[in-house]
Design a protein around this motif. Sequence first.
Motif, PDB file in Angstrom:
ATOM      1  N   SER A 469      -1.655 -38.874  20.767  1.00 33.68           N
ATOM      2  CA  SER A 469      -2.984 -38.431  20.342  1.00 33.68           C
ATOM      3  C   SER A 469      -3.075 -36.938  20.106  1.00 33.68           C
ATOM      4  CB  SER A 469      -4.029 -38.797  21.402  1.00 33.68           C
ATOM      5  OG  SER A 469      -3.839 -40.114  21.823  1.00 33.68           O
ATOM      6  N   ASP A 470      -3.916 -36.568  19.145  1.00 33.43           N
ATOM      7  CA  ASP A 470      -4.283 -35.165  18.973  1.00 33.43           C
ATOM      8  C   ASP A 470      -5.494 -34.840  19.836  1.00 33.43           C
ATOM      9  OD1 ASP A 470      -2.431 -34.378  16.760  1.00 33.43           O
ATOM     10  OD2 ASP A 470      -3.428 -36.091  15.843  1.00 33.43           O
ATOM     11  N   ARG A 471      -6.394 -35.818  19.884  1.00 33.96           N
ATOM     12  CA  ARG A 471      -7.545 -35.680  20.783  1.00 33.96           C
ATOM     13  C   ARG A 471      -7.645 -36.963  21.590  1.00 33.96           C
ATOM     14  NH1 ARG A 471     -12.881 -35.009  18.124  1.00 33.96           N
ATOM     15  NH2 ARG A 471     -12.074 -36.478  16.580  1.00 33.96           N
ATOM     16  N   ILE A 472      -8.220 -36.843  22.786  1.00 33.16           N
ATOM     17  CA  ILE A 472      -8.365 -38.027  23.634  1.00 33.16           C
ATOM     18  C   ILE A 472      -9.833 -38.235  23.956  1.00 33.16           C
ATOM     19  CG2 ILE A 472      -7.755 -39.102  25.843  1.00 33.16           C
ATOM     20  CD1 ILE A 472      -5.241 -37.377  25.869  1.00 33.16           C
ATOM     21  N   ALA A 473     -10.322 -39.427  23.643  1.00 35.22           N
ATOM     22  CA  ALA A 473     -11.680 -39.805  24.039  1.00 35.22           C
ATOM     23  C   ALA A 473     -11.543 -40.737  25.234  1.00 35.22           C
ATOM     24  CB  ALA A 473     -12.387 -40.506  22.893  1.00 35.22           C
ATOM     25  N   VAL A 474     -12.391 -40.537  26.237  1.00 36.41           N
ATOM     26  CA  VAL A 474     -12.298 -41.379  27.427  1.00 36.41           C
ATOM     27  C   VAL A 474     -13.551 -42.237  27.532  1.00 36.41           C
ATOM     28  CG1 VAL A 474     -11.961 -41.430  29.908  1.00 36.41           C
ATOM     29  CG2 VAL A 474     -10.929 -39.606  28.567  1.00 36.41           C
ATOM     30  N   ILE A 475     -13.314 -43.529  27.720  1.00 31.74           N
ATOM     31  CA  ILE A 475     -14.444 -44.462  27.820  1.00 31.74           C
ATOM     32  C   ILE A 475     -14.460 -45.028  29.236  1.00 31.74           C
ATOM     33  CG2 ILE A 475     -13.106 -46.451  27.015  1.00 31.74           C
ATOM     34  CD1 ILE A 475     -15.576 -47.437  25.554  1.00 31.74           C
ATOM     35  N   SER A 476     -15.654 -45.133  29.796  1.00 29.74           N
ATOM     36  CA  SER A 476     -15.784 -45.728  31.113  1.00 29.74           C
ATOM     37  C   SER A 476     -17.104 -46.458  31.178  1.00 29.74           C
ATOM     38  CB  SER A 476     -15.733 -44.633  32.189  1.00 29.74           C
ATOM     39  OG  SER A 476     -16.083 -45.195  33.432  1.00 29.74           O
ATOM     40  N   ASN A 477     -17.052 -47.702  31.567  1.00 31.59           N
ATOM     41  CA  ASN A 477     -18.248 -48.520  31.680  1.00 31.59           C
ATOM     42  C   ASN A 477     -19.099 -48.472  30.422  1.00 31.59           C
ATOM     43  OD1 ASN A 477     -19.958 -50.252  32.951  1.00 31.59           O
ATOM     44  ND2 ASN A 477     -21.143 -48.638  33.968  1.00 31.59           N
ATOM     45  N   GLY A 478     -18.423 -48.504  29.272  1.00 31.00           N
ATOM     46  CA  GLY A 478     -19.135 -48.555  28.006  1.00 31.00           C
ATOM     47  C   GLY A 478     -19.682 -47.235  27.510  1.00 31.00           C
ATOM     48  N   GLU A 479     -19.477 -46.170  28.280  1.00 33.32           N
ATOM     49  CA  GLU A 479     -19.979 -44.870  27.838  1.00 33.32           C
ATOM     50  C   GLU A 479     -18.825 -43.943  27.540  1.00 33.32           C
ATOM     51  OE1 GLU A 479     -22.856 -43.229  30.549  1.00 33.32           O
ATOM     52  OE2 GLU A 479     -23.633 -45.244  30.935  1.00 33.32           O
ATOM     53  N   LEU A 480     -19.068 -43.041  26.602  1.00 32.40           N
ATOM     54  CA  LEU A 480     -18.040 -42.059  26.283  1.00 32.40           C
ATOM     55  C   LEU A 480     -18.147 -40.930  27.300  1.00 32.40           C
ATOM     56  CD1 LEU A 480     -15.923 -41.686  24.015  1.00 32.40           C
ATOM     57  CD2 LEU A 480     -17.492 -40.022  23.036  1.00 32.40           C
ATOM     58  N   VAL A 481     -17.101 -40.775  28.121  1.00 32.80           N
ATOM     59  CA  VAL A 481     -17.162 -39.755  29.166  1.00 32.80           C
ATOM     60  C   VAL A 481     -16.942 -38.375  28.567  1.00 32.80           C
ATOM     61  CG1 VAL A 481     -16.207 -39.039  31.373  1.00 32.80           C
ATOM     62  CG2 VAL A 481     -16.276 -41.455  30.777  1.00 32.80           C
ATOM     63  N   GLY A 482     -16.096 -38.314  27.563  1.00 34.48           N
ATOM     64  CA  GLY A 482     -15.853 -37.024  26.927  1.00 34.48           C
ATOM     65  C   GLY A 482     -14.700 -37.109  25.963  1.00 34.48           C
ATOM     66  N   ILE A 483     -14.553 -36.081  25.128  1.00 32.64           N
ATOM     67  CA  ILE A 483     -13.419 -36.005  24.208  1.00 32.64           C
ATOM     68  C   ILE A 483     -12.738 -34.665  24.444  1.00 32.64           C
ATOM     69  CG2 ILE A 483     -12.680 -35.985  21.800  1.00 32.64           C
ATOM     70  CD1 ILE A 483     -15.035 -37.650  21.080  1.00 32.64           C
ATOM     71  N   VAL A 484     -11.433 -34.688  24.652  1.00 33.62           N
ATOM     72  CA  VAL A 484     -10.711 -33.436  24.938  1.00 33.62           C
ATOM     73  C   VAL A 484      -9.491 -33.335  24.036  1.00 33.62           C
ATOM     74  CG1 VAL A 484     -11.428 -33.180  27.325  1.00 33.62           C
ATOM     75  CG2 VAL A 484      -9.485 -34.622  26.792  1.00 33.62           C
ATOM     76  N   ASN A 485      -9.071 -32.106  23.766  1.00 35.59           N
ATOM     77  CA  ASN A 485      -7.833 -31.911  23.022  1.00 35.59           C
ATOM     78  C   ASN A 485      -6.653 -32.199  23.936  1.00 35.59           C
ATOM     79  OD1 ASN A 485      -9.007 -31.200  20.601  1.00 35.59           O
ATOM     80  ND2 ASN A 485      -9.213 -29.048  21.256  1.00 35.59           N
ATOM     81  N   THR A 486      -5.653 -32.906  23.394  1.00 35.96           N
ATOM     82  CA  THR A 486      -4.551 -33.348  24.238  1.00 35.96           C
ATOM     83  C   THR A 486      -3.836 -32.176  24.908  1.00 35.96           C
ATOM     84  OG1 THR A 486      -4.245 -35.180  22.727  1.00 35.96           O
ATOM     85  CG2 THR A 486      -2.465 -34.750  24.278  1.00 35.96           C
ATOM     86  N   ASP A 487      -3.674 -31.053  24.182  1.00 36.24           N
ATOM     87  CA  ASP A 487      -2.907 -29.968  24.799  1.00 36.24           C
ATOM     88  C   ASP A 487      -3.746 -29.131  25.755  1.00 36.24           C
ATOM     89  OD1 ASP A 487      -4.317 -29.106  22.666  1.00 36.24           O
ATOM     90  OD2 ASP A 487      -2.569 -28.594  21.436  1.00 36.24           O
ATOM     91  N   GLU A 488      -5.012 -29.519  25.971  1.00 31.58           N
ATOM     92  CA  GLU A 488      -5.820 -28.763  26.937  1.00 31.58           C
ATOM     93  C   GLU A 488      -6.145 -29.606  28.163  1.00 31.58           C
ATOM     94  OE1 GLU A 488      -9.237 -27.742  24.701  1.00 31.58           O
ATOM     95  OE2 GLU A 488      -8.080 -26.542  23.273  1.00 31.58           O
ATOM     96  N   THR A 489      -5.396 -30.706  28.358  1.00 29.25           N
ATOM     97  CA  THR A 489      -5.733 -31.572  29.488  1.00 29.25           C
ATOM     98  C   THR A 489      -4.456 -32.109  30.115  1.00 29.25           C
ATOM     99  OG1 THR A 489      -7.048 -33.461  30.176  1.00 29.25           O
ATOM    100  CG2 THR A 489      -5.936 -33.638  28.073  1.00 29.25           C
ATOM    101  N   ASP A 490      -4.605 -32.854  31.184  1.00 25.68           N
ATOM    102  CA  ASP A 490      -3.433 -33.508  31.773  1.00 25.68           C
ATOM    103  C   ASP A 490      -3.824 -34.900  32.266  1.00 25.68           C
ATOM    104  OD1 ASP A 490      -4.800 -33.214  34.174  1.00 25.68           O
ATOM    105  OD2 ASP A 490      -3.828 -31.282  34.592  1.00 25.68           O
TER     106      ASP A 490
END
Lengths: 507, 365
Positions: A469-490
């Motif tokens: 991924s270039d960007r990562i979107a995180v989904i939890s319980n049907g809601e979008l928790v957030g979208i982060v750039n792959t190289d700025e997260t772990d």
Amino acid sequence: MGVVVEMDNIRKEFPGVVACDNISLELRQGEIHAILGENGAGKSTLMSVLFGLYQPDSGSIRVRGREVHIANPNAANRLGIGMVHQHFKLVSCFTVTENIILGLEPTRGMFIDTKLAAEQIKQLSDRYGLKVDPHALIADISVGMQQRVEILKMLYRNADILIFDEPTAVLTPQEVHELTKIMANLTAEGKSIFLITHKLREIKAIAQRCTVIRRGQWVGTVAVADASEETLAAMMVGRAVSFGVKKAQTKPGEKVLEIENLHVRGRGGVARVKGISFSVKRGEILGLAGVDGNGQKELVETLVGLRRADEGRILINNKEAGGLSVRERIAAGLAFIPDDRHKYGLILDFSLEENMILKSYHKQRFATQGLLNFTAIRAYAQKVISDFDVRSGRGAGALARTLSGGNQQKAILGREIDADPDLLIAVQPTRGLDVGAIEYVHRRLVEQRDSGKAVLLVSLELDEIFALSDRIAVISNGELVGIVNTDETDENEIGLMMTGLRREAVR
Amino acid sequence: MKLRLSKTSAVSLGAIGLGLFAGALLMAVTGSNPLAGFWHLFRGGLMNIERFGNSLASSTTLIFTGLSVAFAFKTGLFNIGASGQMLMGGLLASAVGLYVPLARPLLLLAMFLAASVGGGAWGALPGWLKVKFNVHEVVSTIMMNWIAFWTVSYVVPRYLRDVFLETQSRRIPAAASLRTEWLTELFRGSYINLGLVLAIAAVAVVAFLLERTVLGYELKAVGHNKHAAQAAGIDINRRMVASMAIAGALAGLGGFVFYAGYSVNIQIGVLPAQGFDGIAVALLAASSPWGVWAAATFFGILHTGKGFMTAMTGIPPTIADAIIATIIYFAATGVLIENVWDRYSKRHEQRAARRRRVDLEQGVK
């Protein structure tokens, strides 16, 4: 350290394949012994033999020094052998206690003594740090907890030889970490563990020894401390493997897919997608991470047109697509690689060539005046088969059913990519594939991105999300928790976001 | 030269063999000689040109109902309503035959169309109910059978009744019958009629439709895996209705050839057994159109021969029905036969491999 299990020259044949070809191995008291191999290498078959699910064609098994014949899982239980299957075998409307005692209920007169059982389970749970509530309903607890119930089930039956079949496949990184601790507790108390897996990192993290199986054959047993991930991978695949995917920097272009405030109900009218908005641009891979069952399925089904949204908009190439049929969306440039390729991707009883035209059979090149043009279809199928390296013993005429999982997936990949889509939605595209096929699928997905397509990757494997991924979107319980750039997260941060914590809270 | 059989035909032949064996057991248990029983059973269906003609005439209806069930099977639908569709097809065809004054070819064509429409509607409706309200087609087609049954009971006495008997329709005029002089004469006065030609044509058309056409491809896709078909953009609801309509039309034509070919009028109070026998035919044929022809012919012979068997040996005709039932049973549980087949061919392969290895080793020496 004593040896608790010896499997000697185990051979098991199925029609057409030798699943285990004279494999020998031993399990020592108190060790975690990993069984490593690709899908279909024979590791599950070998352990099923030990658990009494299959009878070996030849070879012998000794448990604590005594030669035994394990006719069925009950016999295995009596020998103190327990197994946690990949798919849990629990009754979801029963409580934890009821599930655990199922089959050997303690009775008082005519009644089941659940109170006594619950107490015993509580004690067991505390002793191994499982933190399971004996009175909770299975339907109410998380997948990670359900797995612990499975573990308790073995312990309650006094098993001290434990087999774990791919236990981490369904867990979040945090749950994996917890499981590791639990397994360490178990061995500290004298239990011995066989761990079936194809994940190298887990082996490095918890196992002491590792037996590698390739195509039904024993490749070697090594001390994990002495072997690197690369050596293990090479043993498993039979050649050197490159980790990670080479990705050039690209500049994302205009938005291909845009969704706004999408609400979707799942089965039984339960809200499964709750107001999600995001977009995927040309030349990027957006990874959607999340624990299984958090709305990904409903979201994807809505995007491809198998399900209707209650609210919100879907735009493909800036055109309203929410009301389009599946075929109209395909025409609008959407391609779809489903996670369950047997259910949604292929028609197993159709030949490979019939499957290749599943989405395009109605086009002029394959059909004139209602009749199929088999010459054109065969030629097209053969082209895709060779372009995408689909290996089929009997060529384009072979039934899709007869192909290996990797080749089935390559066929789907070929069909979808060859349609030259603007947007490729890939859900768990490497599920159940071996290392070689995973590499191939990953390379092809990145290729799509590099050629300016938009890719939405939905995966439960964080490794895969991070690799592509270039960007990562995180989904939890049907809601979008957030979208982060792959190289700025772990992985740790994404793992926490997967549990529903907002990024600000994570940091 | 070795005979090679496909797995599906092995299952069908195995089912027939086991069915006949069960029949033999029944005959033996009831104190009759199975050999004599079978001899007369098959002689009864085949011994002279007239009886053979009757066997073919019996098979004609079964070809249509068998095709009907098999066609729905291909789309993953279970059409239990062939009987009702037959009745509606037969009723409309009879009405046209009795009331529309046309030259023979045109009249037969009109009856053909009327039968297809009647049966087709009777099939399409359960298809539509399934798609719209999720009513299972097994339930709705069975209910449709009874609706057809009572419709016939109402319409025939009121509008088509025979001069003497209220329970049946008037005899259709010769121009409206599929029986043809030259064919009847060729088979020495048997019931055989032009319906057989229609049936064989229908087999060819259905085979072509399923194997060669876009519609056939779509229907089979829906039948094998409707999820994948839907994800590929096929409108599975419309295809299911279409499949049931075509299946119904085929059974409706079965009614046409039965009531205006094998028979000369339509009775009330009878739900034709051929509709249900069509399920047996389709099962034995593993839903292959050409297999339907073969299976229907086989059952046609049994039907015609059982009376003769009873007359000659005193074995009750129900034994023949028991044989058919057993064959259906084994065809439906074909997995059993398939397993035996797999084991046999595996052993065969191993033996061949061993032989090759020996050859190889000897070659090295």
